[in-house]
Design a protein around this motif. Structure first.
Motif, PDB file in Angstrom:
ATOM      1  N   VAL A   7     -16.174 -74.655 -27.869  1.00 15.80           N
ATOM      2  CA  VAL A   7     -15.560 -73.336 -27.967  1.00 15.80           C
ATOM      3  C   VAL A   7     -14.807 -73.064 -26.671  1.00 15.80           C
ATOM      4  CG1 VAL A   7     -15.982 -70.860 -28.162  1.00 15.80           C
ATOM      5  CG2 VAL A   7     -17.321 -72.478 -29.539  1.00 15.80           C
ATOM      6  N   ALA A   8     -13.532 -72.713 -26.803  1.00 14.90           N
ATOM      7  CA  ALA A   8     -12.692 -72.475 -25.633  1.00 14.90           C
ATOM      8  C   ALA A   8     -12.065 -71.093 -25.695  1.00 14.90           C
ATOM      9  CB  ALA A   8     -11.595 -73.532 -25.546  1.00 14.90           C
ATOM     10  N   ILE A   9     -12.043 -70.423 -24.561  1.00 15.45           N
ATOM     11  CA  ILE A   9     -11.281 -69.192 -24.398  1.00 15.45           C
ATOM     12  C   ILE A   9     -10.054 -69.533 -23.571  1.00 15.45           C
ATOM     13  CG2 ILE A   9     -11.228 -66.868 -23.421  1.00 15.45           C
ATOM     14  CD1 ILE A   9     -14.252 -66.738 -23.733  1.00 15.45           C
ATOM     15  N   VAL A  10      -8.877 -69.250 -24.119  1.00 16.21           N
ATOM     16  CA  VAL A  10      -7.639 -69.446 -23.364  1.00 16.21           C
ATOM     17  C   VAL A  10      -7.056 -68.072 -23.063  1.00 16.21           C
ATOM     18  CG1 VAL A  10      -5.319 -70.429 -23.346  1.00 16.21           C
ATOM     19  CG2 VAL A  10      -7.204 -71.698 -24.409  1.00 16.21           C
ATOM     20  N   VAL A  11      -7.107 -67.696 -21.798  1.00 11.36           N
ATOM     21  CA  VAL A  11      -6.593 -66.397 -21.361  1.00 11.36           C
ATOM     22  C   VAL A  11      -5.118 -66.565 -21.012  1.00 11.36           C
ATOM     23  CG1 VAL A  11      -6.888 -64.467 -19.788  1.00 11.36           C
ATOM     24  CG2 VAL A  11      -8.868 -65.870 -20.420  1.00 11.36           C
ATOM     25  N   GLY A  12      -4.264 -65.865 -21.741  1.00  8.65           N
ATOM     26  CA  GLY A  12      -2.829 -66.055 -21.598  1.00  8.65           C
ATOM     27  C   GLY A  12      -2.317 -67.053 -22.613  1.00  8.65           C
ATOM     28  N   ALA A  13      -2.824 -66.954 -23.833  1.00  4.17           N
ATOM     29  CA  ALA A  13      -2.475 -67.930 -24.881  1.00  4.17           C
ATOM     30  C   ALA A  13      -1.195 -67.577 -25.613  1.00  4.17           C
ATOM     31  CB  ALA A  13      -3.621 -68.051 -25.885  1.00  4.17           C
ATOM     32  N   MET A  21       7.949 -73.978 -24.582  1.00  2.49           N
ATOM     33  CA  MET A  21       6.526 -73.726 -24.761  1.00  2.49           C
ATOM     34  C   MET A  21       5.884 -73.344 -23.438  1.00  2.49           C
ATOM     35  SD  MET A  21       3.959 -73.818 -26.972  1.00  2.49           S
ATOM     36  CE  MET A  21       4.661 -74.738 -28.343  1.00  2.49           C
ATOM     37  N   GLY A  22       5.160 -72.226 -23.429  1.00  2.00           N
ATOM     38  CA  GLY A  22       4.457 -71.806 -22.229  1.00  2.00           C
ATOM     39  C   GLY A  22       3.188 -72.600 -22.004  1.00  2.00           C
ATOM     40  N   ASN A  23       2.688 -72.577 -20.775  1.00  2.00           N
ATOM     41  CA  ASN A  23       1.490 -73.329 -20.423  1.00  2.00           C
ATOM     42  C   ASN A  23       0.272 -72.901 -21.241  1.00  2.00           C
ATOM     43  OD1 ASN A  23       2.893 -74.715 -18.387  1.00  2.00           O
ATOM     44  ND2 ASN A  23       2.359 -73.188 -16.833  1.00  2.00           N
ATOM     45  N   GLY A  24       0.087 -71.584 -21.403  1.00  2.00           N
ATOM     46  CA  GLY A  24      -1.092 -71.086 -22.103  1.00  2.00           C
ATOM     47  C   GLY A  24      -1.088 -71.450 -23.576  1.00  2.00           C
ATOM     48  N   ARG A  25       0.048 -71.255 -24.233  1.00  3.67           N
ATOM     49  CA  ARG A  25       0.143 -71.613 -25.654  1.00  3.67           C
ATOM     50  C   ARG A  25      -0.043 -73.116 -25.844  1.00  3.67           C
ATOM     51  NH1 ARG A  25       4.720 -68.920 -29.200  1.00  3.67           N
ATOM     52  NH2 ARG A  25       3.099 -67.295 -29.220  1.00  3.67           N
ATOM     53  N   ALA A  26       0.558 -73.910 -24.973  1.00  2.00           N
ATOM     54  CA  ALA A  26       0.409 -75.366 -25.073  1.00  2.00           C
ATOM     55  C   ALA A  26      -1.053 -75.776 -24.917  1.00  2.00           C
ATOM     56  CB  ALA A  26       1.278 -76.056 -24.028  1.00  2.00           C
ATOM     57  N   ALA A  27      -1.768 -75.126 -24.001  1.00  2.00           N
ATOM     58  CA  ALA A  27      -3.187 -75.438 -23.809  1.00  2.00           C
ATOM     59  C   ALA A  27      -4.000 -75.082 -25.045  1.00  2.00           C
ATOM     60  CB  ALA A  27      -3.732 -74.711 -22.587  1.00  2.00           C
ATOM     61  N   THR A  51       0.255 -67.838 -31.767  1.00  2.00           N
ATOM     62  CA  THR A  51      -0.460 -69.049 -31.348  1.00  2.00           C
ATOM     63  C   THR A  51      -1.561 -69.389 -32.337  1.00  2.00           C
ATOM     64  OG1 THR A  51      -0.010 -68.447 -29.035  1.00  2.00           O
ATOM     65  CG2 THR A  51      -1.682 -70.134 -29.428  1.00  2.00           C
ATOM     66  N   GLU A  52      -2.314 -68.376 -32.745  1.00  2.00           N
ATOM     67  CA  GLU A  52      -3.369 -68.592 -33.743  1.00  2.00           C
ATOM     68  C   GLU A  52      -2.787 -69.203 -35.018  1.00  2.00           C
ATOM     69  OE1 GLU A  52      -6.475 -66.019 -36.557  1.00  2.00           O
ATOM     70  OE2 GLU A  52      -4.974 -64.986 -35.324  1.00  2.00           O
ATOM     71  N   ALA A  53      -1.675 -68.662 -35.485  1.00  2.00           N
ATOM     72  CA  ALA A  53      -1.061 -69.164 -36.718  1.00  2.00           C
ATOM     73  C   ALA A  53      -0.603 -70.605 -36.577  1.00  2.00           C
ATOM     74  CB  ALA A  53       0.118 -68.269 -37.099  1.00  2.00           C
ATOM     75  N   MET A  54      -0.096 -70.961 -35.418  1.00  2.00           N
ATOM     76  CA  MET A  54       0.328 -72.337 -35.177  1.00  2.00           C
ATOM     77  C   MET A  54      -0.859 -73.295 -35.236  1.00  2.00           C
ATOM     78  SD  MET A  54       3.028 -71.523 -32.089  1.00  2.00           S
ATOM     79  CE  MET A  54       3.714 -73.161 -31.878  1.00  2.00           C
ATOM     80  N   ILE A  55      -2.003 -72.827 -34.754  1.00  2.00           N
ATOM     81  CA  ILE A  55      -3.217 -73.654 -34.775  1.00  2.00           C
ATOM     82  C   ILE A  55      -3.745 -73.803 -36.202  1.00  2.00           C
ATOM     83  CG2 ILE A  55      -5.663 -73.684 -34.096  1.00  2.00           C
ATOM     84  CD1 ILE A  55      -4.763 -72.440 -31.404  1.00  2.00           C
ATOM     85  N   THR A  56      -3.880 -72.687 -36.893  1.00  2.00           N
ATOM     86  CA  THR A  56      -4.464 -72.751 -38.239  1.00  2.00           C
ATOM     87  C   THR A  56      -3.553 -73.481 -39.217  1.00  2.00           C
ATOM     88  OG1 THR A  56      -3.586 -70.532 -38.733  1.00  2.00           O
ATOM     89  CG2 THR A  56      -5.844 -70.664 -37.897  1.00  2.00           C
ATOM     90  N   ALA A  57      -2.242 -73.445 -38.964  1.00  2.00           N
ATOM     91  CA  ALA A  57      -1.310 -74.173 -39.829  1.00  2.00           C
ATOM     92  C   ALA A  57      -1.542 -75.675 -39.772  1.00  2.00           C
ATOM     93  CB  ALA A  57       0.125 -73.854 -39.432  1.00  2.00           C
ATOM     94  N   ASN A  94      -8.205 -70.098 -17.567  1.00  2.00           N
ATOM     95  CA  ASN A  94      -7.515 -68.924 -17.025  1.00  2.00           C
ATOM     96  C   ASN A  94      -6.071 -69.285 -16.720  1.00  2.00           C
ATOM     97  OD1 ASN A  94      -9.494 -66.757 -16.852  1.00  2.00           O
ATOM     98  ND2 ASN A  94     -10.554 -68.019 -15.341  1.00  2.00           N
ATOM     99  N   ASN A  95      -5.165 -68.896 -17.623  1.00  2.00           N
ATOM    100  CA  ASN A  95      -3.768 -69.265 -17.468  1.00  2.00           C
ATOM    101  C   ASN A  95      -2.864 -68.087 -17.097  1.00  2.00           C
ATOM    102  OD1 ASN A  95      -1.435 -71.294 -18.166  1.00  2.00           O
ATOM    103  ND2 ASN A  95      -0.930 -69.414 -19.253  1.00  2.00           N
TER     104      ASN A  95
END
Length: 266
Positions: A7-13, A21-27, A51-57, A94-95
Motif C-alpha cells: 500500500v502506497a500513499i503518493v502525496v502530490g499524485a 508527465m509530472g513526477n508525482g503522477r509518474a510515481a 491519476t486514479e482513472a489512469m491506474i484503474t484503466a 512525498n512528492n
C-alpha cells in the motif's frame, strides 16, 4: 510486480497544467503497475482523480484523496483513509513541492507570505506526513519513505525558500532513517535535476513569458547526459527501486537523478 500487495500513499499524485508527465503522477502510475494499491493525494481532487482513472484503466488499484497537506487534520485523514481502506501502509512518497508557482524569489524580492507558503508546502507537509505514518510502520516493523528533494539543494539556485526547504528535506530524511532503522523502516531522498515536467517547464514559460520550446532548449543545454532533461519516469523509476525490497539494505541515502549534473565541480 515489485510492490505486489503493498500500500502506497503518493502525496502530490496530480500535476500542474502543461505538457508531459509530472513526477508525482509518474510515481503513482509506476507503483500501481508494480502491484501497489495507491492512494493518490492532491489538493486538486480532479487531478488526483485523473491519476486514479489512469491506474484503474490499466487494471490497477487506486483511490483519489483531496488534501491540503499543509494542514495537520488533512494529513491525519489521508493516512487514516489509506489504512482503513487497505489495512496497512508500506510506502509514503512525498512528492509535493513548489518554487516559482508558490511565489518564491531571490532574497531581495522574497515576501514573508511566499516564504511561509513554500516552507509549509515543501517541508512542513513532509514532516507532518512522516509523523502520521511512522507509528503505523513501527507497528508493522516495516515501511519505506521516499522524499523528493531537488538538486537545487546542493547546487547554485537563486530562489531562497525552495533551496532552503529542499536542503532541510535531506537532513530530515537522514534523521528519519537513523531514528527508525531499528523498526525496519527505511527513508531515502531523491534529488531530481533538470526535469521536463509541467511544473518545471510550463510554469517557467508562463513566468518568464517565453515559449515552452525556448525554456526546454535552455534547460536541455545544461544537462551533461545527452544534453536532454530527464522526465517524471526517471524519478519514478528511482522511487520504485527505493520503495521495493530490492533496496532492503538502503536507508538514509541521497540519490541524484540528474543526468550527471552533480559530478561537475568548479
Amino acid at each position: 510486480m515489485r510492490l505486489n500487495d503493498k500500500v502506497a500513499i503518493v502525496v502530490g499524485a496530480g500535476q500542474s497544467p502543461g505538457e508531459g508527465m509530472g513526477n508525482g503522477r509518474a510515481a503513482a502510475l509506476t507503483f500501481a503497475r508494480e502491484g501497489a494499491k495507491v492512494l493518490c493525494v492532491d489538493h486538486h481532487l480532479e487531478s488526483a482523480q485523473e491519476t486514479e482513472a489512469m491506474i484503474t484503466a490499466k487494471g490497477g488499484t487506486a483511490a483519489a484523496f483531496k488534501a491540503d497537506v499543509t494542514k495537520s487534520a488533512d494529513i491525519k485523514a489521508m493516512v487514516k483513509d489509506a489504512q482503513t481502506r487497505w489495512g496497512r501502509i508500506d510506502v509514503l512518497h512525498n512528492n509535493v513541492g513548489v518554487s516559482l508557482s508558490g511565489g518564491d524569489a531571490e532574497l531581495l524580492q522574497l515576501t514573508e507570505e511566499a516564504f511561509d507558503r513554500v516552507v509549509a508546502i515543501n517541508l512542513k507537509s513532509c514532516i507532518l506526513a512522516a509523523k502520521e505514518v511512522i507509528p503505523i510502520m513501527r507497528a508493522q516493523r516495516s515501511g519505506a519513505i521516499i522524499n523528493i528533494s531537488s538538486m537545487a539543494a546542493i547546487t547554485t539556485y537563486p530562489y531562497v525558500a525552495y533551496k532552503a526547504t529542499k536542503s532541510a528535506m535531506i537532513a530530515f530524511t537522514e534523521q528519519l532513517a537513523y531514528q527508525n532503522a531499528e523498526y525496519g523502516i527505511r527513508a531515502n531522498v531523491i534529488l531530481p535535476g533538470l526535469m521536463n515536467t509541467p511544473m518545471a517547464v510550463d510554469t517557467r514559460a508562463r513566468e518568464w513569458h517565453k515559449t515552452r520550446a525556448e525554456v526546454e532548449a535552455e534547460r536541455d543545454s545544461k544537462v551533461p547526459l545527452r544534453r536532454k532533461m530527464g522526465t517524471g519516469w526517471d524519478v519514478a523509476n528511482a522511487a520504485l527501486f527505493l520503495a521495493s525490497d530490492e533496496a532492503n539494505f538502503i536507508t538514509g541515502v541521497t540519490l541524484p537523478v540528474d543526468g550527471g549534473a552533480s559530478v561537475r565541480r568548479g
